[in-house]
Scaffold this motif. Structure first.
Motif, PDB file in Angstrom:
ATOM      1  N   UNK A  83       0.831  -1.205   0.000  1.00 14.09           N
ATOM      2  CA  UNK A  83       0.000   0.000   0.000  1.00 14.09           C
ATOM      3  C   UNK A  83       0.864   1.254   0.000  1.00 14.09           C
ATOM      4  N   UNK A  84       1.912   1.263   0.813  1.00 10.74           N
ATOM      5  CA  UNK A  84       2.777   2.446   0.894  1.00 10.74           C
ATOM      6  C   UNK A  84       3.483   2.719  -0.434  1.00 10.74           C
ATOM      7  N   UNK A  85       3.944   1.682  -1.089  1.00 10.55           N
ATOM      8  CA  UNK A  85       4.650   1.871  -2.357  1.00 10.55           C
ATOM      9  C   UNK A  85       3.709   2.367  -3.444  1.00 10.55           C
ATOM     10  N   UNK A  86       2.482   1.854  -3.454  1.00  5.60           N
ATOM     11  CA  UNK A  86       1.499   2.339  -4.429  1.00  5.60           C
ATOM     12  C   UNK A  86       1.158   3.805  -4.177  1.00  5.60           C
ATOM     13  N   UNK A  90       1.887   6.905  -6.926  1.00 13.76           N
ATOM     14  CA  UNK A  90       0.773   7.649  -7.496  1.00 13.76           C
ATOM     15  C   UNK A  90       0.597   9.023  -6.861  1.00 13.76           C
ATOM     16  N   UNK A  91       1.557   9.424  -6.038  1.00 18.32           N
ATOM     17  CA  UNK A  91       1.446  10.684  -5.309  1.00 18.32           C
ATOM     18  C   UNK A  91       1.614  11.884  -6.242  1.00 18.32           C
ATOM     19  N   UNK A 134      -2.973   8.692 -17.489  1.00 18.88           N
ATOM     20  CA  UNK A 134      -2.191   9.527 -16.599  1.00 18.88           C
ATOM     21  C   UNK A 134      -1.181   8.738 -15.790  1.00 18.88           C
ATOM     22  N   UNK A 135      -0.883   9.202 -14.581  1.00 16.43           N
ATOM     23  CA  UNK A 135       0.140   8.555 -13.755  1.00 16.43           C
ATOM     24  C   UNK A 135      -0.127   7.075 -13.503  1.00 16.43           C
ATOM     25  N   UNK A 136      -1.403   6.697 -13.345  1.00 14.11           N
ATOM     26  CA  UNK A 136      -1.730   5.294 -13.091  1.00 14.11           C
ATOM     27  C   UNK A 136      -1.241   4.404 -14.225  1.00 14.11           C
ATOM     28  N   UNK A 137      -1.512   4.802 -15.469  1.00 12.52           N
ATOM     29  CA  UNK A 137      -1.089   3.984 -16.610  1.00 12.52           C
ATOM     30  C   UNK A 137       0.432   3.905 -16.701  1.00 12.52           C
ATOM     31  N   UNK A 138       1.092   5.021 -16.438  1.00 17.04           N
ATOM     32  CA  UNK A 138       2.555   5.026 -16.486  1.00 17.04           C
ATOM     33  C   UNK A 138       3.144   4.105 -15.425  1.00 17.04           C
ATOM     34  N   UNK A 139       2.579   4.161 -14.218  1.00 19.29           N
ATOM     35  CA  UNK A 139       3.058   3.287 -13.144  1.00 19.29           C
ATOM     36  C   UNK A 139       2.805   1.827 -13.498  1.00 19.29           C
ATOM     37  N   UNK A 140       1.610   1.527 -14.023  1.00 19.27           N
ATOM     38  CA  UNK A 140       1.298   0.153 -14.404  1.00 19.27           C
ATOM     39  C   UNK A 140       2.250  -0.378 -15.455  1.00 19.27           C
ATOM     40  N   UNK A 141       2.575   0.460 -16.440  1.00 19.39           N
ATOM     41  CA  UNK A 141       3.499   0.024 -17.490  1.00 19.39           C
ATOM     42  C   UNK A 141       4.898  -0.182 -16.935  1.00 19.39           C
ATOM     43  N   UNK A 142       5.347   0.715 -16.071  1.00 22.29           N
ATOM     44  CA  UNK A 142       6.664   0.533 -15.441  1.00 22.29           C
ATOM     45  C   UNK A 142       6.707  -0.768 -14.646  1.00 22.29           C
ATOM     46  N   UNK A 143       5.646  -1.006 -13.889  1.00 19.57           N
ATOM     47  CA  UNK A 143       5.612  -2.202 -13.048  1.00 19.57           C
ATOM     48  C   UNK A 143       5.570  -3.459 -13.901  1.00 19.57           C
TER      49      UNK A 143
END
Length: 259
Positions: A83-86, A90-91, A134-143
């Protein structure tokens, strides 16, 4: 007797700024000792609110050490860590790029350790991030790119039996993975493309490359079977539209796929 809490700011200031070699050595020992302390990352969760690169990197190094030196963690601690890393990733404002990369790698490592038996929702949570622009998609792709690297059977990160288990489990989900990437790329076509390094299309292409590096594409050994092969065809079609010359898109996409 319980030792006094570590004054992180003072220790890091000494480690990276003191002209006194002996003081720097003492500070380094204190950092190493804190990394070795079980549950240390929980003591420093307040650092998640920081945007100072040194402080965040210190906190993430404690998270990394929790997996490397103290695994298995209690289930509540694992959940809190995820939870903390997510939240960090996404901050807004976003953390520094070095912290983003480290946090993504830690989440991917957690996935490798837990999925599918202990956290069966890990991959579906990752794909859900791709659904939102937005940021969510970028984070998902990185992950997802980090997952491709972590789960690579050729990587020396797990015993051979565990590698085979991960590969088989991921093969069963590859159709969903290719579909999610394809839909993300199609959605991004409606968004103005820029050449920024964190663009979602570029990151989706990198995720595709990381998985294709070890997932056979044809013949009897194709991972995921006919369903995955069909979804991969749709993904490659979507990717080809980003490879076609357009305002800045071609150079970035070609660089992402090494073509």
């Amino acid at each position: 007797m319980q030792s006094a809490p570590l004054d992180v700011r003072a220790v890091l200031s000494t480690l990276y700024g003191s002209p006194d070699a002996q003081a720097r050595e003492q500070a380094q020992r204190a950092v190493f000792a804190e990394r070795s302390r079980r549950g240390a990352w929980l003591s420093h969760r307040a650092l998640l609110a920081e945007r100072d690169e040194t402080l965040l990197f210190f906190f993430l190094s404690l998270c990394e050490a929790a997996l490397a030196e103290h695994w298995p963690l209690p289930p509540p601690e694992r959940q809190q860590l995820k939870e903390d890393l997510h939240v960090l990733l996404l901050a807004s404002p976003p953390p520094p790029p070095s912290a983003v990369g480290k946090a993504v790698q830690i989440l991917a490592s957690l996935g490798r350790l837990e999925w599918p038996a202990e956290d069966g929702a890990f991959l579906s949570r990752t794909l859900q991030l791709l659904e939102r622009a937005g940021p969510s998609r970028s984070v998902g792709a990185r992950l997802l790119a980090a997952v491709g690297e972590e789960f690579d059977p050729a990587a020396h990160r797990a015993l051979s039996a565990r590698k085979s288990e991960l590969q088989a489990a991921l093969g069963a989900e590859l159709a969903a993975v290719w579909r999610a990437l394809s839909l993300a790329l199609q959605a991004e076509e409606a968004i103005t493309f820029t050449a920024a390094a964190d663009d979602a299309p570029l990151l989706c292409l990198r995720a595709c490359r990381a998985l294709l590096a070890w997932a056979p594409l044809g013949g009897a050994d194709v991972i995921g079977g006919d369903a995955a092969a069909a979804e991969l065809g749709a993904l490659l079609d979507a990717a080809s539209r980003w490879l076609h010359p357009r305002a800045g898109g071609a150079a970035c996409a070609c660089a992402a796929l090494d073509v």
